[in-house]
Design an enzyme around this catalytic site. Structure first.
Site, PDB file in Angstrom:
ATOM      1  N   LYS A   1       8.517   2.596  -5.371  1.00 31.45           N
ATOM      2  CA  LYS A   1       8.866   1.497  -6.275  1.00 31.45           C
ATOM      3  C   LYS A   1       7.567   0.814  -6.688  1.00 31.45           C
ATOM      4  O   LYS A   1       6.918   0.137  -5.875  1.00 31.45           O
ATOM      5  CB  LYS A   1       9.817   0.534  -5.569  1.00 31.45           C
ATOM      6  CG  LYS A   1      11.193   1.145  -5.294  1.00 31.45           C
ATOM      7  CD  LYS A   1      11.971   0.396  -4.238  1.00 31.45           C
ATOM      8  CE  LYS A   1      11.555   0.787  -2.838  1.00 31.45           C
ATOM      9  NZ  LYS A   1      12.031   2.127  -2.445  1.00 31.45           N
TER      10      LYS A   1
ATOM     11  N   HIS B   1      15.763  -6.454   2.094  1.00 33.19           N
ATOM     12  CA  HIS B   1      15.249  -5.125   1.753  1.00 33.19           C
ATOM     13  C   HIS B   1      13.750  -5.012   2.035  1.00 33.19           C
ATOM     14  O   HIS B   1      13.129  -3.998   1.710  1.00 33.19           O
ATOM     15  CB  HIS B   1      15.541  -4.866   0.263  1.00 33.19           C
ATOM     16  CG  HIS B   1      15.504  -3.438  -0.139  1.00 33.19           C
ATOM     17  ND1 HIS B   1      14.793  -2.984  -1.236  1.00 33.19           N
ATOM     18  CD2 HIS B   1      16.084  -2.333   0.392  1.00 33.19           C
ATOM     19  CE1 HIS B   1      14.942  -1.684  -1.364  1.00 33.19           C
ATOM     20  NE2 HIS B   1      15.711  -1.256  -0.387  1.00 33.19           N
TER      21      HIS B   1
ATOM     22  N   HIS C   1      11.429   7.672  -3.840  1.00 30.45           N
ATOM     23  CA  HIS C   1      11.704   6.376  -3.218  1.00 30.45           C
ATOM     24  C   HIS C   1      10.607   5.369  -3.515  1.00 30.45           C
ATOM     25  O   HIS C   1      10.700   4.202  -3.128  1.00 30.45           O
ATOM     26  CB  HIS C   1      11.881   6.548  -1.703  1.00 30.45           C
ATOM     27  CG  HIS C   1      12.636   5.434  -1.052  1.00 30.45           C
ATOM     28  ND1 HIS C   1      12.055   4.535  -0.174  1.00 30.45           N
ATOM     29  CD2 HIS C   1      13.932   5.063  -1.155  1.00 30.45           C
ATOM     30  CE1 HIS C   1      12.961   3.678   0.244  1.00 30.45           C
ATOM     31  NE2 HIS C   1      14.108   3.963  -0.328  1.00 30.45           N
TER      32      HIS C   1
ATOM     33  N   ASP D   1      -0.942  -2.243 -18.509  1.00 29.10           N
ATOM     34  CA  ASP D   1      -2.257  -2.181 -19.154  1.00 29.10           C
ATOM     35  C   ASP D   1      -3.340  -1.626 -18.229  1.00 29.10           C
ATOM     36  O   ASP D   1      -4.515  -2.011 -18.324  1.00 29.10           O
ATOM     37  CB  ASP D   1      -2.667  -3.565 -19.679  1.00 29.10           C
ATOM     38  CG  ASP D   1      -1.772  -4.046 -20.814  1.00 29.10           C
ATOM     39  OD1 ASP D   1      -1.155  -3.189 -21.480  1.00 29.10           O
ATOM     40  OD2 ASP D   1      -1.675  -5.270 -21.031  1.00 29.10           O
TER      41      ASP D   1
ATOM     42  N   ASP E   1      -1.843  -7.648  14.699  1.00 25.50           N
ATOM     43  CA  ASP E   1      -2.887  -8.632  15.022  1.00 25.50           C
ATOM     44  C   ASP E   1      -3.257  -9.530  13.839  1.00 25.50           C
ATOM     45  O   ASP E   1      -4.343 -10.121  13.833  1.00 25.50           O
ATOM     46  CB  ASP E   1      -4.160  -7.930  15.538  1.00 25.50           C
ATOM     47  CG  ASP E   1      -4.005  -7.422  16.957  1.00 25.50           C
ATOM     48  OD1 ASP E   1      -3.004  -7.767  17.617  1.00 25.50           O
ATOM     49  OD2 ASP E   1      -4.887  -6.659  17.414  1.00 25.50           O
TER      50      ASP E   1
ATOM     51  N   LYS F   1       9.986  -4.598   3.738  1.00 23.45           N
ATOM     52  CA  LYS F   1       9.375  -3.656   4.685  1.00 23.45           C
ATOM     53  C   LYS F   1       7.943  -4.099   4.976  1.00 23.45           C
ATOM     54  O   LYS F   1       7.133  -4.224   4.054  1.00 23.45           O
ATOM     55  CB  LYS F   1       9.333  -2.232   4.122  1.00 23.45           C
ATOM     56  CG  LYS F   1      10.686  -1.553   3.988  1.00 23.45           C
ATOM     57  CD  LYS F   1      11.174  -1.572   2.581  1.00 23.45           C
ATOM     58  CE  LYS F   1      12.474  -0.780   2.469  1.00 23.45           C
ATOM     59  NZ  LYS F   1      13.093  -0.923   1.143  1.00 23.45           N
TER      60      LYS F   1
END
Length: 517
Positions: free
Chosen positions: A417, A180, A415, A422, A187, A182
């Site tokens: 996440k 999952h 979407h 604190d 470079d 991404k």
């Protein structure tokens, strides 16, 4: 057919299915395609400086030991950032994604990889195979370029037809484990890490969905950590070159290039290309006043062979649970899919009783793309509200049909996440707060311990929880859930839904599927 033969078939067919699945469970590691790709590693910064090297150097000199962060919440900006750093790359592009859609932005970004390869840039593209099904001709075409290598995570060896279905049945347990992650790394100088896949809805260019996601663009030492993670996945036993599963074709590459050239002139491509023209130089340099610098930033991920030989203490969920459990005053959670489990829910309620303020934004039933996940969230929702957790559910907006499906179309409103503890310890990445992210899929993200970055994530939470975007959940006089709208209107049941969808979610809630949500 005689009754006796039917009775025999009634016994034989289930036994054959059990034997098929059982063989896959016992021999999964031996049934998967062998990892036949030659090892390769992040390219060192040697030789002439690339455009990214030159543009990053003065910023890194001014902030030694720190990583710069640019927040990418706007979809078109997120698309343009990937395009801009790809156009400025002179050495390497390392790209890994769970979903790469066969649509206009997917094709435009594939063209960016091809154009970079034409300049001599080495391109490594790693995709999760489950969602790459049907893309083989395009990915094989790109892989035909000598500077481009395409690999698949946990692939299915049979690429279509009956034999693919048979293999999926046999390997139902091992195929369930997906990558999952991404990341888009240029470079080894700039990395984009977050929740976005590659596709139209993730870049806010479709008018039939209201979508919110978040990436972080990094410049500095944390990029090395992202590259190390990429290398670990690229060279792992779970990854196979796509050309080991299908033959390459130069003719297919030529056809793909013609298609990409035609699509670049379509009206659907105009918003993306216009934003790229506005951000054609490195966004981190051109917008350096927007960079936030910190020495307390790290890129983290699950091990690529999470389910084979990696101890649980190395899993990302272990770190996340420890971080959330350290809250002393306040916790803010953003998760499209929120299924805490019985133990997690009780832990949140106990923390709330200790006086810790807890706020949560997730998708409403009307906004979610996976009704099965909402059925898991539904059973934990009321106890959290009763304990005083502030729960917000994002509204369904835009011209969608309002049909949530069991396994998803990735067209949900929310979407992003992320979480914040604190006001300073936070995470942004691919990890949903649900069992699938915790124990089934591999995940990746950015962790930080910085009050300035925490303030920026608080702003994102406040934007999502605003009354014109989210319902606030509460209890009526009889102790039943109700949804408060921005104009003060109260809903007695899931807003923006019809009875059949609510009934479907109730039925799904009866199934023992929570571990897969």
């Amino acid at each position: 057919m005689s009754k006796a033969r039917l009775r025999r078939l009634a016994w034989i067919l289930p036994l054959l299915l059990v034997a098929l699945v059982g063989s896959g469970w016992l021999l999964a590691d031996h049934l998967t395609p062998a990892a036949s790709g030659a090892p390769s590693w992040t390219l060192p910064a040697s030789g002439p400086a690339t455009p990214l090297d030159r543009e990053a150097a003065p910023l890194l000199t001014a902030h030694p030991g720190q990583t710069g962060v640019l927040w990418l919440s706007d979809g078109l900006d997120a698309f343009a950032a990937r395009s801009a750093i790809s156009q400025r790359a002179g050495r390497s592009l390392d790209v890994m994604y769970y979903i790469w859609k066969d649509d206009i932005p997917g094709h435009l970004l594939a063209d960016q990889l091809y154009q970079a390869a034409q300049r001599g840039v080495r391109v490594r593209l790693l995709l999760d195979d489950l969602n790459a099904h049907g893309l083989d001709p395009h990915m094989l075409a790109i892989a035909a370029h000598p500077n481009i290598d395409v690999r698949l995570y946990n692939p299915i060896r049979n690429r279509g037809g009956f034999w693919r279905l048979l293999e999926m049945l046999q390997r139902v347990f091992s195929i369930n484990q997906r990558m999952h992650n991404k990341a888009w790394i240029a470079d080894n100088q700039v990395a984009i890490i977050g929740g976005r896949n590659i596709g139209a809805e993730y870049f806010n260019a479709r008018d039939d969905v209201n979508f919110r996601d978040l990436d972080l663009m990094l410049l500095g030492p944390a990029v090395n950590q992202a590259s190390t993670i990429f290398d670990q996945y690229w060279n792992s036993q779970a990854v196979v070159p796509i050309d080991a599963l299908n033959p390459q074709s130069q003719a297919e590459l030529d056809r793909l290039l013609l298609r990409l050239e035609r699509e670049s002139r379509l009206s659907q491509a105009a918003p993306y290309l216009a934003r790229v023209r506005q951000r054609i130089t490195l966004p981190a340099v051109r917008q350096s006043h927007r960079l936030q610098w910190s020495a307390s930033i790290a890129v983290v991920a699950d091990p690529p062979l999470k389910h084979r030989n990696s101890p649980r203490q190395d899993w990302l969920v272990t770190r996340i649970i420890a971080n959330l459990g350290s809250a002393a005053e306040r916790m803010q959670l953003i998760s499209p899919y929120f299924v805490p489990g019985q133990d997690g829910n009780q832990a949140l309620i106990a923390m709330r009783r200790q006086g810790i303020a807890i706020e949560l934004v997730t998708n409403s039933l009307g906004a979610t793309d996976v009704a099965a996940v909402h059925s898991g969230w539904k059973r934990y929702r009321q106890p959290l509200v009763e304990a005083g957790v502030q729960v917000f559910e994002l509204k369904r907006r835009g011209r969608r049909a309002g049909i949530a499906v069991p396994f998803g179309s990735s067209a949900a409103s929310l979407h992003t996440k992320a979480y914040l503890v604190d006001g300073r310890r936070g995470f942004v990445g691919s990890f949903n707060l649900d069992p699938r992210s915790a124990t089934v899929n591999t995940e990746m993200g950015v962790v930080f311990d910085d009050p300035v970055l925490g303030q920026r994530l608080q702003q994102e939470f406040a934007w999502l929880a605003a009354s014109d975007r989210s319902y606030r959940l509460g209890l009526d006089q009889q102790g039943r859930l109700q949804w408060r709208d921005g104009d003060g209107h109260l809903h007695a049941h899931e807003p923006d839904t019809r009875w059949w969808l609510r009934g479907w979610v109730w039925l799904l809630g009866l199934l023992p599927i929570e571990s897969q949500l």
